[in-house]
Design a protein around this motif. Sequence first.
Motif, short mmCIF file in Angstrom:
data_model
loop_
_atom_site.label_atom_id
_atom_site.label_comp_id
_atom_site.label_asym_id
_atom_site.label_seq_id
_atom_site.Cartn_x
_atom_site.Cartn_y
_atom_site.Cartn_z
N TYR A 382 0.81 -1.22 0.00
CA TYR A 382 0.00 0.00 0.00
C TYR A 382 0.84 1.27 0.00
O TYR A 382 0.31 2.36 -0.22
CB TYR A 382 -0.94 0.01 1.21
N MET A 383 2.13 1.16 0.25
CA MET A 383 3.00 2.34 0.22
C MET A 383 3.89 2.36 -1.02
O MET A 383 4.63 3.32 -1.22
CB MET A 383 3.86 2.41 1.47
N HIS A 388 0.02 2.81 -6.04
CA HIS A 388 -0.61 4.12 -6.16
C HIS A 388 -0.74 4.54 -7.62
O HIS A 388 -1.70 5.23 -7.99
CB HIS A 388 0.19 5.15 -5.36
N THR A 391 -3.85 2.32 -8.97
CA THR A 391 -5.16 2.74 -8.47
C THR A 391 -5.57 4.10 -9.03
O THR A 391 -6.74 4.32 -9.34
CB THR A 391 -5.18 2.78 -6.94
N ASN A 402 -11.95 7.17 -6.13
CA ASN A 402 -11.05 8.31 -6.29
C ASN A 402 -10.12 8.43 -5.09
O ASN A 402 -10.55 8.76 -3.98
CB ASN A 402 -11.86 9.60 -6.46
N ARG A 403 -8.83 8.15 -5.33
CA ARG A 403 -7.80 8.34 -4.30
C ARG A 403 -6.68 9.24 -4.82
O ARG A 403 -5.54 9.15 -4.39
CB ARG A 403 -7.17 7.01 -3.92
N GLY A 405 -5.69 12.25 -4.47
CA GLY A 405 -4.93 13.03 -3.50
C GLY A 405 -3.92 12.17 -2.77
O GLY A 405 -2.74 12.54 -2.64
N LEU A 406 -4.37 11.00 -2.29
CA LEU A 406 -3.47 10.08 -1.60
C LEU A 406 -2.40 9.56 -2.56
O LEU A 406 -1.21 9.50 -2.20
CB LEU A 406 -4.27 8.91 -1.03
N ASN A 407 -2.81 9.19 -3.78
CA ASN A 407 -1.87 8.62 -4.74
C ASN A 407 -0.75 9.60 -5.07
O ASN A 407 0.44 9.24 -5.00
CB ASN A 407 -2.61 8.22 -6.02
N GLY A 409 0.14 12.18 -3.33
CA GLY A 409 0.88 12.49 -2.11
C GLY A 409 1.96 11.46 -1.81
O GLY A 409 3.11 11.82 -1.49
N VAL A 410 1.61 10.17 -1.93
CA VAL A 410 2.59 9.12 -1.64
C VAL A 410 3.70 9.12 -2.69
O VAL A 410 4.89 8.98 -2.36
CB VAL A 410 1.90 7.74 -1.58
#
Length: 452
Positions: A382-383, A388, A391, A402-403, A405-407, A409-410
Motif C-alpha cells: 500500500y505504500m 498508487h 489505483t 477516487n484516491r 490526492g493520496l496517490n 501524495g505518496v
Amino acid sequence: MADDRFSMGLFDARIKDQRHQVFKVLGMYFVLMTVAIWGLLSLFWGSTYQLESYFPSVKVYVYDFDSVATPNAVLGPAVVRYLQSTLSSPVHLGIIVRDPAGKTFDDVASEIVGEKAWGAVVINANATSNFEAAMAGTGGLLDGQWAPKGAISLVVAGARWYQVVLEYLLPYLGMYVETPVLEASHQASASFLSTATPATLGELTSAQQAALGTPFAYQEVDLRPILPGQWAGAAPLEAGLIYYIIFAFHIALFFFFSRLPLQGMTKKHGIKIRWIHVCLLRIVPVLFAYFILSLAYTLINKAFLLPTDGNGYASFGPQAGFMVLWMLDWIALASLGLAMEAMLTLLTLKFFPLFLITWILSNITSSFFPATLAPKIFRYGYMMPFWHCTTATKHIMWGTRNRLGLNFGVLLGWCGVSLVTICLFELMWRRIEERKERQESAKDVEGQGAHK
C-alpha cells in the motif's frame, strides 16, 4: 610465424592471481544471485501462494429486499440461508448479511464503488411479488415479457481489480446463487401448481408459461466495467510499469556515463564541483527526461483509445483527464527513477543491478494481486509506487474509487525521500574521498620526512 602477443593461455602461470580474482568475483555474484532468486522470487510467489485460502477476506454484502417487501417471500430467505451456509466451507467468500432497512440500490452501488466491499448480492424487492403478479395475470412483466433475471443482481466494480472480480469473484457468486435460485424456483412453481386447475393451466399465456418455467434468475451488474476496446488499459497496469522501471534504469545508466568526462576533467585538474551543483546535476536533467518520456508514455494510452474521463464517472473531462494522467505518469516515473538514482549513488555501478531486481519484484507484488488475498506482510504494498500508480490510473480510465490526492501524495513522498538521499549519499562519498585524500597527503609528508 606465430604472433607472441596472442600466445598466453587462460591457465598461464603468469596470470594466476588475476585468474583467481576473476573466479572469486564470479563466485560472489553467483552467491548473490542465488540469494536474490530465493529471497525476491519467493516474495512474488508468496503473494499468490494459496490464494483461495484468503477468499474470506473478500467481503460480499447480501441485501434481502425481497423479504422486506413481501411477507411470504420465497427467493430472499432461500438465498440468504444458502449464502450463510457457505461460511462453513474451507474455501468461501466473506459473506456478510446486511440490514436492508432504509437502503436503496444506489446506496449499495455507492458502497461497492467506494470499496466498502468487493461485491454485493441484492435480492430485489419485487422478486417474489413479480412472479406472483405474473402468474395471477395482474402484472410483473417487463414490456409484456417475463424477465426473471431482475430477481437478483450480483453487483461488482470490475475495473477495481479485474483479475479478482472477473476471474474469481463473479464465478464464485454465480455458483453460490445458482443452487438457492433453483430451489426457490422449484418451490414457487410447485406452490402455484398445487392450487392450479387444468383449466387454469390451459389458459396460461406464453409469458406466464415462461414465468412458471423459470421463476427466478440472476444478472451481473458491473458498476465500473472495462468496455470493449479498452483492454489495452491492462498494459499500463501490469507489464507497462515494469517497462517503466527498466526505462528509469537505463536513464540512470545513461546519465551516469554522461557525467564521466566531466568527473575525469575535474579530477585531472585537481578541482571539485560544489556539492550543491553536483546535486543539481544529478537531479534536474533526469526530472526533465522523466517529463518528456512520461508524455510519450501517456500518449501511447491515447493512441490506443483508452479513456481519460473515467468512462464518464470521473469529475473531469477527457482533456483535463489527459493532463492528470500525464502528471501522474511523470511523478510515478520520478518516484521509481529517483530511487534508482539514489541507490546508484550508494551501491555504485557494481551492485546497482541487484537493486533493479529488488525494486521491480517488491513493486509488482503490490500491483498484480491485492494484498487482501495475501498474508498480512504484503500490505507493505500500500505504500509502493506501483500500487498508487495503478489505483490512480484505474480512476482516470474507468472511474473507480477516487484516491488521487493520496496517490499523488505518496508518489511525491517517494520523490522527496529520494531527492534527500541522493544529496546525502553524494555528500557521504565526498567526505570519504576527502578523508582518503587527507590520509594520502599525510603519508606523502611522512615519506618525505623519512627520505630527508
